[in-house]
Design a protein around this motif. Structure first.
Motif, PDB file in Angstrom:
ATOM      1  N   ASP A 149     -31.660  20.478  -5.971  1.00 57.11           N
ATOM      2  CA  ASP A 149     -31.652  19.999  -7.354  1.00 57.11           C
ATOM      3  C   ASP A 149     -30.549  18.982  -7.617  1.00 57.11           C
ATOM      4  N   ARG A 179     -37.450  25.477  -8.515  1.00 59.96           N
ATOM      5  CA  ARG A 179     -37.792  25.951  -9.857  1.00 59.96           C
ATOM      6  C   ARG A 179     -38.793  25.050 -10.584  1.00 59.96           C
ATOM      7  N   PRO A 223     -36.891  29.498 -14.334  1.00 58.71           N
ATOM      8  CA  PRO A 223     -35.735  28.619 -14.541  1.00 58.71           C
ATOM      9  C   PRO A 223     -34.560  28.887 -13.611  1.00 58.71           C
ATOM     10  N   ASP A 224     -34.424  30.121 -13.088  1.00 63.04           N
ATOM     11  CA  ASP A 224     -33.310  30.389 -12.174  1.00 63.04           C
ATOM     12  C   ASP A 224     -33.813  30.394 -10.740  1.00 63.04           C
ATOM     13  N   PHE A 225     -32.959  29.975  -9.845  1.00 68.38           N
ATOM     14  CA  PHE A 225     -33.343  29.745  -8.457  1.00 68.38           C
ATOM     15  C   PHE A 225     -33.849  31.000  -7.759  1.00 68.38           C
ATOM     16  N   VAL A 226     -33.150  32.128  -7.907  1.00 69.52           N
ATOM     17  CA  VAL A 226     -33.515  33.339  -7.165  1.00 69.52           C
ATOM     18  C   VAL A 226     -34.909  33.820  -7.567  1.00 69.52           C
ATOM     19  N   THR A 227     -35.207  33.820  -8.867  1.00 65.43           N
ATOM     20  CA  THR A 227     -36.530  34.242  -9.313  1.00 65.43           C
ATOM     21  C   THR A 227     -37.595  33.275  -8.818  1.00 65.43           C
ATOM     22  N   HIS A 281     -27.722  39.232  -1.209  1.00 60.71           N
ATOM     23  CA  HIS A 281     -28.057  37.806  -1.213  1.00 60.71           C
ATOM     24  C   HIS A 281     -27.742  37.129   0.123  1.00 60.71           C
TER      25      HIS A 281
END
Length: 325
Positions: A149, A179, A223-227, A281
């Motif tokens: 990003d 995302r 919107p968040d990377f992990v999700t 993580h």
């Protein structure tokens, strides 16, 4: 380059040029760095979209595959599915699409890290995989796709060009954050590639794989990377389907089918984001054999028999995708 093998850089170059020519209607931003490298932004500052992601996925395949979006009938009851078919699955998926080139610059908070995928890998040859494939390409222009990003630092861009043996002006970097819509499409379009990568990890003879196709539902971006990362992985792990056509003995084809599905992994059974959190993580603690489609069919071309294993888990898919009841 082996004269019997196609040049993935030559085949993909027109696709990259067409992407640039259609940038406005695809909601992409294109500009040059001071060193001449061309950047195609598909989601950092640009809006991007589904069609942009579809076309970027075909660039990732080195011009040897077709990626389609279809509505209705996607696995797990989802509305949209991604379909992939190639004319040379091993070269397209492992020689080009696989995100196998580790790129980094600097240390600490301001450092930059990414995995490069696309035709440029076959020029730099930074991975032992290319010796196994017996493939190298030659070209004066190339492209790489980065799931990032932000813009890579220019010293790293110049190093990429040197490693590829080209001038920076001959390099195109395509940025597709996970995302975003474009990023989501091009990641899920790796459904066939992850099956081939696992087949390689299991020691199956890649030369025996003659053809293949795959499909997976397209998840909503997050919107968040992990999700977002979790959903793109889960689309393949819980509802990806791949059909491989192989030569050789039935026993080998059956064994491949039984061992390939994601459900054969010790870490299968929870959304990827939960697994990622459970391992602190640390991506490298996750069972590498988890990364594979949910359902596998392998057809033994010599006998005509087909072996199937695995299955779609609609409940886990819905939990991952945040589908309201």
């Amino acid at each position: 380059m082996n004269p019997d093998q196609p040049s993935i850089n030559r085949l993909s170059a027109p696709l990259v040029d067409d992407l640039v020519a259609d940038a406005d209607r695809l909601r992409l931003l294109v500009h040059r760095l001071d060193n001449g490298c061309r950047l195609i932004d598909a989601g950092t500052s640009a809006a991007g979209g589904l069609e942009a992601g579809r076309r970027i996925a075909e660039i990732c395949l080195g011009g040897l595959g077709q990626v389609g979006l279809r509505t209705g009938g996607a696995p797990g009851g989802w509305a949209i599915g991604v379909e992939v078919i190639t004319t040379n699955p091993v070269l397209a998926c492992l020689g080009s699409q696989y995100a196998g080139w580790s790129l980094s610059h600097g240390e600490g908070k301001g450092s930059f890290h990414a995995l490069g995928s696309g035709p440029g890998r076959s020029l730099a040859l930074k991975e032992p995989l290319f010796a196994e494939l017996g493939y190298r390409d030659r070209a004066e222009q190339t492209s790489l796709v980065l799931e990032v990003d932000r813009i890579p630092p220019e010293p790293l861009v110049e190093k990429i060009a040197r490693d590829c043996g080209i001038e920076p002006s001959g390099l195109t970097l395509i940025l597709t954050p996970t995302r975003t819509l474009a990023g989501t499409v091009q990641i899920v379009a790796r459904v066939l590639e992850v099956a081939l990568h696992k087949a390689h990890a299991l020691g199956f003879d890649l030369a025996a794989i003659r053809d293949g196709m795959g499909s997976a539902p397209l998840p909503p971006p997050a919107p968040d990377f992990v999700t977002a990362m979790g959903r793109t992985n889960d689309a393949i792990l819980f509802a990806g389907q791949v059909h491989l056509f192989v030569t050789g003995a039935d026993d080998a084809a059956e064994d491949l089918a039984m061992r390939l599905p994601s459900s054969a992994s010790r870490d299968y059974g929870r959304p990827f984001a939960e697994i990622f959190a459970a391992y602190g993580h640390d991506f490298f603690k996750i069972d590498p054999l988890l990364f594979s489609p949910a359902r596998i069919l392998v057809t033994a071309l010599d006998s005509g028999r087909t072996f199937a294993a695995g299955g779609i888990d609609a409940n886990l898919l819905a939990a991952s995708f945040g589908l309201a009841p």
